[in-house]
Design an enzyme around this catalytic site. Structure first.
Site, PDB file in Angstrom:
ATOM      1  N   LYS A 259       0.851  -1.194   0.000  1.00 30.58           N
ATOM      2  CA  LYS A 259       0.000   0.000   0.000  1.00 30.58           C
ATOM      3  C   LYS A 259       0.883   1.239   0.000  1.00 30.58           C
ATOM      4  O   LYS A 259       1.751   1.397   0.868  1.00 30.58           O
ATOM      5  CB  LYS A 259      -0.902  -0.010   1.234  1.00 30.58           C
ATOM      6  CG  LYS A 259      -1.719   1.259   1.423  1.00 30.58           C
ATOM      7  CD  LYS A 259      -2.443   1.244   2.776  1.00 30.58           C
ATOM      8  CE  LYS A 259      -3.070   2.599   3.077  1.00 30.58           C
ATOM      9  NZ  LYS A 259      -3.650   2.660   4.439  1.00 30.58           N
ATOM     10  N   ASP A 264      -2.330  10.567   3.600  1.00 30.04           N
ATOM     11  CA  ASP A 264      -3.695  10.143   3.892  1.00 30.04           C
ATOM     12  C   ASP A 264      -4.361  11.133   4.832  1.00 30.04           C
ATOM     13  O   ASP A 264      -4.130  11.112   6.041  1.00 30.04           O
ATOM     14  CB  ASP A 264      -3.694   8.741   4.506  1.00 30.04           C
ATOM     15  CG  ASP A 264      -5.102   8.240   4.786  1.00 30.04           C
ATOM     16  OD1 ASP A 264      -6.060   8.817   4.218  1.00 30.04           O
ATOM     17  OD2 ASP A 264      -5.248   7.278   5.547  1.00 30.04           O
ATOM     18  N   LYS A 271      -9.413  12.866   8.969  1.00 27.30           N
ATOM     19  CA  LYS A 271      -8.756  12.463  10.212  1.00 27.30           C
ATOM     20  C   LYS A 271      -8.615  13.668  11.150  1.00 27.30           C
ATOM     21  O   LYS A 271      -8.626  14.820  10.702  1.00 27.30           O
ATOM     22  CB  LYS A 271      -7.349  11.932   9.906  1.00 27.30           C
ATOM     23  CG  LYS A 271      -7.297  10.610   9.177  1.00 27.30           C
ATOM     24  CD  LYS A 271      -5.841  10.224   8.901  1.00 27.30           C
ATOM     25  CE  LYS A 271      -5.753   8.889   8.190  1.00 27.30           C
ATOM     26  NZ  LYS A 271      -6.130   7.747   9.038  1.00 27.30           N
ATOM     27  N   ASP A 282       1.853   6.466   5.440  1.00 23.73           N
ATOM     28  CA  ASP A 282       0.854   5.507   4.966  1.00 23.73           C
ATOM     29  C   ASP A 282       1.310   4.808   3.684  1.00 23.73           C
ATOM     30  O   ASP A 282       0.565   4.003   3.130  1.00 23.73           O
ATOM     31  CB  ASP A 282      -0.483   6.217   4.735  1.00 23.73           C
ATOM     32  CG  ASP A 282      -1.676   5.296   4.917  1.00 23.73           C
ATOM     33  OD1 ASP A 282      -1.535   4.263   5.602  1.00 23.73           O
ATOM     34  OD2 ASP A 282      -2.757   5.609   4.389  1.00 23.73           O
ATOM     35  N   ASP A 341     -11.879   7.044   4.781  1.00 19.81           N
ATOM     36  CA  ASP A 341     -10.575   6.804   5.413  1.00 19.81           C
ATOM     37  C   ASP A 341     -10.200   5.326   5.392  1.00 19.81           C
ATOM     38  O   ASP A 341      -9.110   4.959   5.792  1.00 19.81           O
ATOM     39  CB  ASP A 341     -10.582   7.334   6.852  1.00 19.81           C
ATOM     40  CG  ASP A 341      -9.186   7.417   7.446  1.00 19.81           C
ATOM     41  OD1 ASP A 341      -8.210   7.529   6.669  1.00 19.81           O
ATOM     42  OD2 ASP A 341      -9.064   7.369   8.683  1.00 19.81           O
ATOM     43  N   GLU A 343      -9.400   3.683   2.808  1.00 15.67           N
ATOM     44  CA  GLU A 343      -9.043   3.745   1.389  1.00 15.67           C
ATOM     45  C   GLU A 343      -7.985   2.732   0.983  1.00 15.67           C
ATOM     46  O   GLU A 343      -7.902   2.348  -0.192  1.00 15.67           O
ATOM     47  CB  GLU A 343      -8.552   5.153   1.038  1.00 15.67           C
ATOM     48  CG  GLU A 343      -7.079   5.444   1.299  1.00 15.67           C
ATOM     49  CD  GLU A 343      -6.657   5.355   2.766  1.00 15.67           C
ATOM     50  OE1 GLU A 343      -5.489   5.028   3.028  1.00 15.67           O
ATOM     51  OE2 GLU A 343      -7.497   5.605   3.640  1.00 15.67           O
ATOM     52  N   ARG A 345      -7.679  -0.464   1.502  1.00 12.99           N
ATOM     53  CA  ARG A 345      -8.246  -1.701   0.967  1.00 12.99           C
ATOM     54  C   ARG A 345      -8.843  -1.488  -0.426  1.00 12.99           C
ATOM     55  O   ARG A 345      -8.914  -2.412  -1.227  1.00 12.99           O
ATOM     56  CB  ARG A 345      -9.282  -2.255   1.944  1.00 12.99           C
ATOM     57  CG  ARG A 345     -10.504  -1.401   2.146  1.00 12.99           C
ATOM     58  CD  ARG A 345     -11.207  -1.660   3.465  1.00 12.99           C
ATOM     59  NE  ARG A 345     -10.464  -1.130   4.597  1.00 12.99           N
ATOM     60  CZ  ARG A 345     -10.839  -1.260   5.857  1.00 12.99           C
ATOM     61  NH1 ARG A 345     -11.958  -1.902   6.160  1.00 12.99           N
ATOM     62  NH2 ARG A 345     -10.110  -0.758   6.834  1.00 12.99           N
TER      63      ARG A 345
END
Length: 486
Positions: A259, A264, A271, A282, A341, A343, A345
């Site tokens: 990933k 993010d 967030k 991230d 959030d 995201e 996956r």
């Protein structure tokens, strides 16, 4: 850093520093006893005076004494018992931190610590990794670059033939540091485009082929889950495909997928502002894939590896995805986005489908800073391991134990799948407030099409916050050992 092997006696080796050990009972190692005898009991007197107690990784730096050739002696505690993996790495990190700054060479008389569980080759390999750790410092964005961290010119290992182990450890250490460097890069520099450039630069090695799938191409292919994340940013998203070709093309590759959300914000499901700067990390799953490729290129194992990175920014723009949107993934399955959030996956699921459909991998491991739930459960010690494939679980746990890059297996039973039910799509992208790490893994499992697959959630282990803020380079060591064992 150069590594040499020598059979010289501890008192005779020419070095800026020689490292010897003492246990918690005051027993000197054979090499330390030789120096002690040559120096009229200088080392044993330090224990008697209470200057060192022999605790694990405790160090005492002493000046050189008459009767030995080395300019300094580092006396290191080995603890009460034969060191286990965790304590052994503590010892080596302490040694590297204390001696890497010396000009010239450092001699290590540590082979006596080897055991059946941790043979001399393991100690040598981990020594090289420890010195790589000690040599790393991020300076790329300093206005006045600091001096390069000092490091010894050579490490002299007093013991058996461990040259191959040093080569392996050096390659893994370089891979870890490469992953750290990518992870630590600020997000205004480390964009999806910049990451793609790093992949292209690695293709100077003929064993690697790289292809970049840009955001528009992925939208054309039908990768609606990936596009739903990437479209919210002015920085175009990309899937980076690197093929390491180490053996016959007929051999199916082993796929690793990282990933790579280079920043993010959480998107519309924004967030909290506190510590949001750390969301540049991230992309540490992607960084670990890059670090693993770097190590493979140095080691040239006879294996085929498909290394993929899903890279995008998750931003709250006017054209960003909204909670309640339904998107169609590359697999054809539809997804209700309940939380923007979640995201990671979404970008990973389309990459899983693309990799399986186009390359027919023999196995898949995805690596992602996926859930705060995993961080809450396991802290900064263990990465979360999810799989229903017992062979893969054993292989990854074996590699984790060997490298001390720890994992803990968490549940992935089918009973959790129903938490992803949606009234408006084939599935939702979150499963509610409970079992968040498991439902994230359940979501990904729906896109693995029967291929042996495991998921590593590294949200708690990929970086450290606070005063020690920085990428850790995990789980490069685990991944390299896992692939080499193939």
């Amino acid at each position: 850093m150069k590594y040499q092997v020598s059979q010289q006696a501890a008192a005779e080796v020419q070095a800026a520093c020689i490292v010897v050990t003492i246990d918690q009972s005051g027993k000197l190692s054979d090499a330390a006893a030789v120096i002690d005898q040559a120096s009229d009991g200088f080392l044993s007197k330090r224990y008697e005076a209470g200057d060192i107690k022999g605790k694990t990784a405790e160090t005492l730096l002493l000046p050189g004494v008459s009767g030995i050739a080395a300019a300094r002696v580092l006396l290191v505690g080995s603890g009460k018992e034969t060191p286990n993996t965790t304590n052994a790495i503590k010892i080596l990190n302490a040694v590297a931190a204390a001696t890497s700054k010396y000009e010239g060479s450092v001699a290590l008389a540590l082979s006596e610590l080897a055991s059946e569980a941790l043979p001399e080759s393991w100690w040598a390999e981990q020594t090289a990794i420890a010195y790589a750790h000690a040599s790393y410092k991020f300076t790329e964005t300093k206005a006045k670059p600091e001096e390069e961290p000092k490091q010894a010119e050579a490490v002299i290992w007093l013991g058996g033939d461990v040259d191959t182990a040093f080569l392996k450890g050096s390659a893994i250490g370089e891979g870890i540091n490469f992953a750290k460097e990518l992870g630590n890069m600020p997000p205004n520099i480390c964009t999806p485009t910049w990451l793609a450039e790093q992949a292209i630069s690695l293709t100077a090695d003929s064993a690697l082929e790289t292809m970049i799938l840009d955001q528009e191409k992925l939208a054309e292919l039908g990768a609606g889950a990936f596009y739903s994340v990437a479209k919210g940013s002015s920085e175009p998203g990309k899937i980076i495909v690197m093929q390491y070709k180490g053996t016959d093309a007929s051999e199916a590759p082993h796929m690793i997928l990282g990933k790579g959300i280079t920043f993010d914000t959480g998107g519309i499901s924004l967030k909290p502002g506190l510590k949001m700067d750390e969301m540049k990390y991230d992309m540490c799953g992607a960084a670990s894939v890059f670090g693993t490729v770097k190590a493979l290129l140095a080691l040239k194992p006879k294996i085929n590896v498909l290394a993929m990175v899903t890279s995008a920014e998750n931003m709250p723009a006017g054209h960003a995805s909204k909670p309640g949107d339904v998107v169609t993934s590359l697999s054809g399955k539809t997804i209700e986005i309940l939380n923007t959030d979640a995201e990671g996956r979404l970008v990973l699921c389309d990459a899983l489908t693309y990799g399986i459909d186009n390359y027919k991998p023999a196995s898949i491991v995805d690596i992602a800073t996926l859930t705060g739930a995993c961080m809450a459960a396991l802290g900064e010690v263990n990465s979360g391991l999810f799989t229903q494939d017992e062979d893969m679980a054993e292989q990854l746990q074996t590699a984790a134990k060997y490298s001390n890059d720890k994992v803990w297996r968490l549940p992935l039973e089918d009973d959790y799948q129903e938490l992803l039910d949606s009234n408006f799509a084939d599935m939702a992208n979150i499963g509610g407030p409970l079992a968040g790490a498991t439902t994230a893994a359940c979501f990904l499992s729906r896109f693995t099409e029967g291929t042996p697959w495991a998921h590593l959630d590294i949200a708690g282990t990929a970086w450290k916050g606070g005063a020690a803020k920085g990428a850790t380079g995990r789980p490069v060591s685990l991944l390299v050992n896992y692939l080499l064992n193939k």
